[in-house]
Design a protein around this motif. Structure first.
Motif, PDB file in Angstrom:
ATOM      1  N   TYR B 169       0.820  -1.224   0.000  1.00  0.00           N
ATOM      2  CA  TYR B 169       0.000   0.000   0.000  1.00  0.00           C
ATOM      3  C   TYR B 169       0.850   1.269   0.000  1.00  0.00           C
ATOM      4  O   TYR B 169       0.384   2.336   0.404  1.00  0.00           O
ATOM      5  N   PRO B 175      -6.001   1.965  -4.739  1.00  0.00           N
ATOM      6  CA  PRO B 175      -7.398   2.199  -4.337  1.00  0.00           C
ATOM      7  C   PRO B 175      -7.763   1.574  -2.990  1.00  0.00           C
ATOM      8  O   PRO B 175      -7.156   0.596  -2.554  1.00  0.00           O
ATOM      9  N   ALA B 176      -8.755   2.178  -2.361  1.00  0.00           N
ATOM     10  CA  ALA B 176      -9.314   1.625  -1.132  1.00  0.00           C
ATOM     11  C   ALA B 176      -9.911   0.255  -1.423  1.00  0.00           C
ATOM     12  O   ALA B 176     -10.309  -0.023  -2.563  1.00  0.00           O
ATOM     13  N   SER B 177      -9.944  -0.613  -0.406  1.00  0.00           N
ATOM     14  CA  SER B 177     -10.506  -1.963  -0.573  1.00  0.00           C
ATOM     15  C   SER B 177     -10.873  -2.474   0.812  1.00  0.00           C
ATOM     16  O   SER B 177     -10.733  -1.740   1.797  1.00  0.00           O
ATOM     17  N   TRP B 178     -11.275  -3.736   0.915  1.00  0.00           N
ATOM     18  CA  TRP B 178     -11.565  -4.283   2.251  1.00  0.00           C
ATOM     19  C   TRP B 178     -10.315  -4.224   3.115  1.00  0.00           C
ATOM     20  O   TRP B 178     -10.394  -4.157   4.338  1.00  0.00           O
ATOM     21  N   ARG B 179      -9.139  -4.256   2.491  1.00  0.00           N
ATOM     22  CA  ARG B 179      -7.897  -4.223   3.245  1.00  0.00           C
ATOM     23  C   ARG B 179      -7.694  -2.885   3.965  1.00  0.00           C
ATOM     24  O   ARG B 179      -6.943  -2.802   4.929  1.00  0.00           O
ATOM     25  N   THR B 180      -8.302  -1.815   3.418  1.00  0.00           N
ATOM     26  CA  THR B 180      -8.129  -0.508   4.048  1.00  0.00           C
ATOM     27  C   THR B 180      -9.294  -0.210   4.988  1.00  0.00           C
ATOM     28  O   THR B 180      -9.492   0.916   5.405  1.00  0.00           O
ATOM     29  N   ASP B 181     -10.012  -1.250   5.307  1.00  0.00           N
ATOM     30  CA  ASP B 181     -11.212  -1.069   6.130  1.00  0.00           C
ATOM     31  C   ASP B 181     -11.186  -1.972   7.368  1.00  0.00           C
ATOM     32  O   ASP B 181     -11.048  -3.197   7.248  1.00  0.00           O
ATOM     33  N   ASN B 185      -7.839  -5.428   9.640  1.00  0.00           N
ATOM     34  CA  ASN B 185      -7.141  -5.524   8.356  1.00  0.00           C
ATOM     35  C   ASN B 185      -6.043  -4.483   8.178  1.00  0.00           C
ATOM     36  O   ASN B 185      -5.395  -4.437   7.135  1.00  0.00           O
ATOM     37  N   ARG B 220      -8.157   7.292  -0.154  1.00  0.00           N
ATOM     38  CA  ARG B 220      -7.590   6.688  -1.360  1.00  0.00           C
ATOM     39  C   ARG B 220      -8.675   6.670  -2.433  1.00  0.00           C
ATOM     40  O   ARG B 220      -9.862   6.772  -2.109  1.00  0.00           O
ATOM     41  N   GLY B 222     -11.539   5.759  -4.312  1.00  0.00           N
ATOM     42  CA  GLY B 222     -12.561   4.775  -3.973  1.00  0.00           C
ATOM     43  C   GLY B 222     -13.082   4.917  -2.560  1.00  0.00           C
ATOM     44  O   GLY B 222     -14.009   4.226  -2.170  1.00  0.00           O
TER      45      GLY B 222
END
Ligand code: NAI
Ligand code: NAI
Ligand code: NAI
Ligand code: NAI
Lengths: 371, 371, 371, 371
Positions: B169, B175-181, B185, B220, B222
């Motif tokens: 990252y 882009p944002a994803s479940w990983r950035t949430d 994570n 990010r 998204g």
């Protein structure tokens, strides 16, 4: 044709580790950098007359003395290099400035924050050139690192990790000495300033500090230890970057562990003084498959290398850093323009050191601005 | 003659990165380690029927399902491997233990401290073998490091420095994803556990923590980022040793920066997973002139190497770590004796993570014992 | 949907070092690479019935035998892997081809040039897939090196330097054994083929050879040594490039010294199997000040890495090379298209080895084409 | 008390790359090594009066000239340093010896074998101290390597591999110049002597040579190339050890590739000038599990380090090698005892170079004794 060279009488205080290094540097700097001012090794001072005389002969000075005041006030001594223990820095510097002479002072600036403050005041009052001996940041590699960061090659810096680690007190049975006595001679006083200065040079001002300063071996053969063996700190830079540092004189196996990693949004830099002729650079560019840290060997393409050797990868060493300092000090004297790092920069380092000591004691974050 | 081999039906939950790794490991472990229990790839589960079927075929399972409960309760499934996202770990593990089955769970143990606690309780209640997927500490090199420290080869440990740094990252435009949430994570949730576990394994329990946990790129493409990009901490071990750690998913240039330095009074150890087949050892022994860090290449003389190759320096890789885990899990099942690290060890890691988050928020030292 | 998988019965000859490696590889390859052909470990053969049975159980084969002919002619055995000593390669391969079966043979192809020639003839006559076990060239790093060179990234190759060095016979007191007996088991017979194959793969055909092949320790406890301890050679490639190689089993300190440097007019590549997950690449591009060798960590962007791990820098190991070989052998069988390196390639290596032996004996340059 | 110091007038011929290096060295050596003889920079000579004058001023000489004879015969010039191109070495050295003055001559000794022979004869006839500028072997690391080998620390040497590789002519478009003209300026003439001298120093006399010497880029912008770009050789030492060397000025990526590996029956040594402050030592001692190459950082425990710095790992550089040479030359003058390497040693190197050229031309082994 050419520039008119001018001789300048140099007085060096202290003939030990650094006294010698500066004497050699002053002997060599003219030939290396073709400086306009040409040092004449005028006088050297040490605690005892015999050793002073011995140093005089060894390093090639004209005269020797065991009285630092004599040296400072000698008319033929036109510039002063302080390479005596930290406790002596202040009074010598104050006297030298009072005598209207430029001063180069070994790190750390003063033995205490108060000393450092007084020394800056004295320097400003005198208007004389003044410099502090942070030599490690002057290698071609670290100068180049500084340039790369300043030029944005690695993007915005997000993290700095630095260390200054050596192992000369790693052995718990190494006897107590003046080195294990007094804050100014502990790890925060003696080693940390180099890397704190490095951090300031590479990243910029430090805003706040959270530290742990510790004496691991509280007693050693010969007595109690009154200063710190190692210390760590978390910092926040003014720029917003995060930082982490570690300092130690008990880092078994580390001989000259002045090392740092700077991470940016588009690249990263790694450096270790134990391989001082290499700088490692990563750039987020080109094909993913060919990315990696590049080991750049210093050479004529890098700052202050070519004067030492025309061949890349042929390498500079510790003594060469001191020669670069000598060139800068002479230049400050010649031009009347301050050359980084001045006493002010030395004070900035002292403030971070002080903030760290306070933070460790109070177990809380301390703002450097409050120091 | 010989030991009677016995087949054991394995059910793997998740067919992605780690689901595959565990499937391959179960296919290979018998041949590598001549285990008494021989895995049969009985059933694999993924979120969607198509991908589950695809994984079944690719990895060679007998059956596939998109319903984890089905897998957990299938009679032919005798042991459970959880390789699904952290949020799912708890309910799957609880169900599996309730069904009386041994459970291997990927790191981190639970998605939260509460989850981790509940999972340990469920494990204890069931009496079933249980293990957490801290694979990096299982390389021959890191196992050997652990041995050396335990055997006192480097003397008393005075300092530990560890990092788990990657750069997936690092690009602010990723882009944002479940990983950035979600905390679980972020870097503290996802990467830090490996190195915290490493610290606990190498040095022992952590007493207190002072941390900084930070989101560098708060938004990010998204969407907003709700978890941390990097974090640092200062720790104190029960043993009295000082520690320093750094974790990052934005460490540009670092691909698998699971790295540590352990300093003792008589030696030191350095390791970097990016050269996982080397361990660097310094010992304060013999002539000063021949001291230095020795780069030891792993070989048959080191833990769990020989089963992979009879030649030293020939090297093991990431997948081999998972095979070692598989061997241990099978052994725990066979012997009924827990194999480190159990869920309890996973909880210990979660407690340190939690202490760090609390410390960062409250900007103060936090005792792990208070968590 | 998806490809129809098909089982294939595998027979492995030899259950030692490489017999095990191939057995593990065949157990794992399906899951790793999702191959269309799925190996069934049908039968294993060793010299003695007890060890054959032991290997069967350990590696998970269906049946065991101490009679290689039985294995070769067994109907359920559809593909043959020869992992027995070099002296046996020829007769087993000939029988296997005669039985119409694909053959994978460990390096070196034959125990002598004549054997290698006969084996190629047999392979061609049978029309069966055939492959030789040069595994080191199959790491992601070395495959990538090959690609880079082929793509002209380093310009025209001017120099190749290679070595295969280990130290298992470095101790002069290590006793004599079958390994110290017979040309095929000496350094030129046993180790050199790997790097000669590497040179051919990376640079192309070798035109002529000047070598020195030497037995350093002519007698060892237990008897006389009849083969070579180390050897060096100068070569000329068809392309005009110069080459230099060194092979040794007495290279004290070297554990897996399969290493090479390839220099081109616009760049260079360096590799050492002791750090098999790194490839070092220099390119004469961009600012002189930022040039240097880049340490590229292998990852999903490199050949045959991703199947083992989705994370870059996580690393593959020795066993993974054998899994890659297994995938290629299965693919050759499935598609009926030869996969490099075939027996012909093994013969090309044998010719260079033979040329070197002749050159050393006659102390003159020898053309490989004359062999 | 103390030794009576004495000034000595130094004359340097050539003010370029090496002329400067020797001038700086002579300016610094007294302070560094506390030599009894204290150099006075008396006179410098260059081809043209303007540049001679410029060098004089830059390096701090008393006088300048463009007539080498004038310098050689000047009464105040008591010792001669030849740092002019190889073609000039002989006549200057002969004149200097005839004038009864000690001579330090840069490598290679003469521009041809005949020149070198004549120079040795002149040196012997004069009875004056004489030395050749093989500086790389004088680093603390390489001096220490020499000691370790001589002390038998690595047992009996079985293999030597050496290289001297740089890349200043790697670019095929780099224009022709005096450097691409004449054998003495090719790779064998210019670079190889350093490493051949290294081989002789570390291992002992070379008995026979088999070489390939080659011009890769026969024409360059500006004209034809009349000397060699790279060369390799196989050697046999008198001791029976095998050797392999490679020399190149087109080794893309290599900046200062003076590197060697020495393998013995009980250990091994590796060195690369690009990391000149490290020596890698392997010893077949102690537990197999803790063996490996130790990276020894040079420090006060190693030859000729302490005079430069009291701290280990702080590092010496290229210029420091020349200072060590200066110390040795002064000592030879002071004591009247030859200091290695003398002109005889330079001739021994020239003989090996000549043997290699002959071998390459005749494509056969050549005995150095026959030269
Ligand atoms: N930049 C660097 O890399 C280094 C900097 N330093 C700094 O250099 C300074 C000197 O340290 P070292 O050279 O290691 O010390 P040292 O102990 O080797 O030498 C100190 C010298 O100062 C003289 N001296 C002491 N008190 C004196 C007095 N009152 N009057 C006159 N002379 C006196 C002694 O006679 C001796 O010659 C310190 O401030 C130290 O922190 C030291 C080592 C490395
Ligand atoms: N030990 C290590 O080195 C690593 C550990 N991990 C851990 O492994 C676990 C899995 O991560 P990855 O394999 O990277 O994830 P991934 O996204 O590659 O795969 C997740 C799999 O879980 C399945 N899945 C998701 N929710 C499910 C549900 N409710 N029911 C059934 N299947 C479901 C998905 O279909 C997918 O097959 C995580 O806990 C992660 O932290 C991840 C990477 C490396
Ligand atoms: N590619 C690589 O990295 C390596 C390749 N090799 C090659 O692999 C082959 C085998 O070597 P290792 O596994 O090291 O040998 P090993 O000695 O470990 O095993 C040899 C096996 O062959 C069996 N065997 C011997 N003669 C037999 C016969 N007549 N009939 C049936 N079985 C027989 C033995 O019982 C034993 O199981 C050799 O050709 C060797 O050169 C060996 C090591 C590494
Ligand atoms: N030991 C080492 O690491 C190195 C050794 N060398 C050797 O040093 C010697 C000089 O090489 P560089 O310094 O690179 O050359 P350079 O081209 O940099 O300097 C040559 C100097 O010699 C002067 N010169 C030429 N002909 C002259 C003459 N007839 N009379 C008076 N002065 C004359 C030129 O004016 C110039 O000042 C060569 O023998 C070379 O092989 C060169 C570089 C490195």
């Amino acid at each position: 044709g050419g520039t008119a060279l001018r001789e300048i009488g140099i007085g060096v205080l202290g003939g030990g580790y650094m006294g010698k290094a500066h004497s050699v540097a002053m002997a060599a700097v003219g030939a290396v950098f073709a400086t306009t001012l040409r040092p004449r090794l005028e006088m050297i001072c040490a605690s005892r007359p015999e050793t002073a005389e011995q140093y005089r002969q060894q390093y090639g000075f004209g005269r020797a003395t065991d009285d630092w005041r004599k040296l400072v006030h000698d008319d033929a001594v036109e510039a002063i290099i302080i390479a005596t223990p930290q406790q002596t820095h202040r009074q010598i510097a104050e006297a030298a400035f009072a005598a209207g002479k430029p001063v180069f002072c070994e790190k750390p600036l003063g033995a205490s924050l108060a000393d450092s403050r007084a020394m800056v005041a004295a320097a400003l009052a005198s208007g004389q050139p003044n410099m502090v001996g942070f030599n490690y940041i002057r290698t071609p590699a670290s100068q180049f690192a500084r340039q790369l960061i300043a030029d944005g090659v690695i993007g915005d810096v997000t993290m700095f990790r630095g260390e200054h680690t050596e192992d000369f007190y790693a052995d718990p049975d190494a006897p107590a000495s003046w080195r294990t006595d007094g804050t100014a001679n502990g790890t925060m006083g003696d080693l940390a300033p180099h890397m704190i200065n490095g951090a300031l040079a590479l990243i910029g001002p430090i805003k706040s500090v959270m530290a742990e300063v510790e004496t691991v071996h509280a007693s050693r053969p010969g007595g109690a230890v009154t200063n710190d063996d190692h210390a760590q700190m978390m910092v926040r830079f003014d720029s917003g970057a995060m930082g982490q540092m570690y300092f130690s004189r008990i880092a078994t196996g580390r001989k000259m562990g002045y090392a740092y990693e700077v991470t940016g949004t588009r690249g990263a830099i790694r450096f270790d003084q134990e391989d001082q002729n290499s700088l490692w650079l990563y750039r987020s560019e080109g094909d993913e498959a060919t990315r990696g840290f590049t080991r750049i060997l210093t050479g004529p393409a890098h700052p202050d290398y070519q004067a030492f050797c025309q061949g890349p990868g042929h390498g500079t060493g510790y003594q060469d850093q001191i020669i670069i300092e000598a060139r800068d000090f002479l230049q400050a004297i010649e031009t009347g323009k301050p050359v980084w790092p001045t006493f002010r920069d030395g004070l900035e380092v002292a403030q971070v050191v002080h903030a760290a000591l306070e933070s460790s004691e109070q177990r809380r974050w301390v703002d450097v601005g409050d120091i």
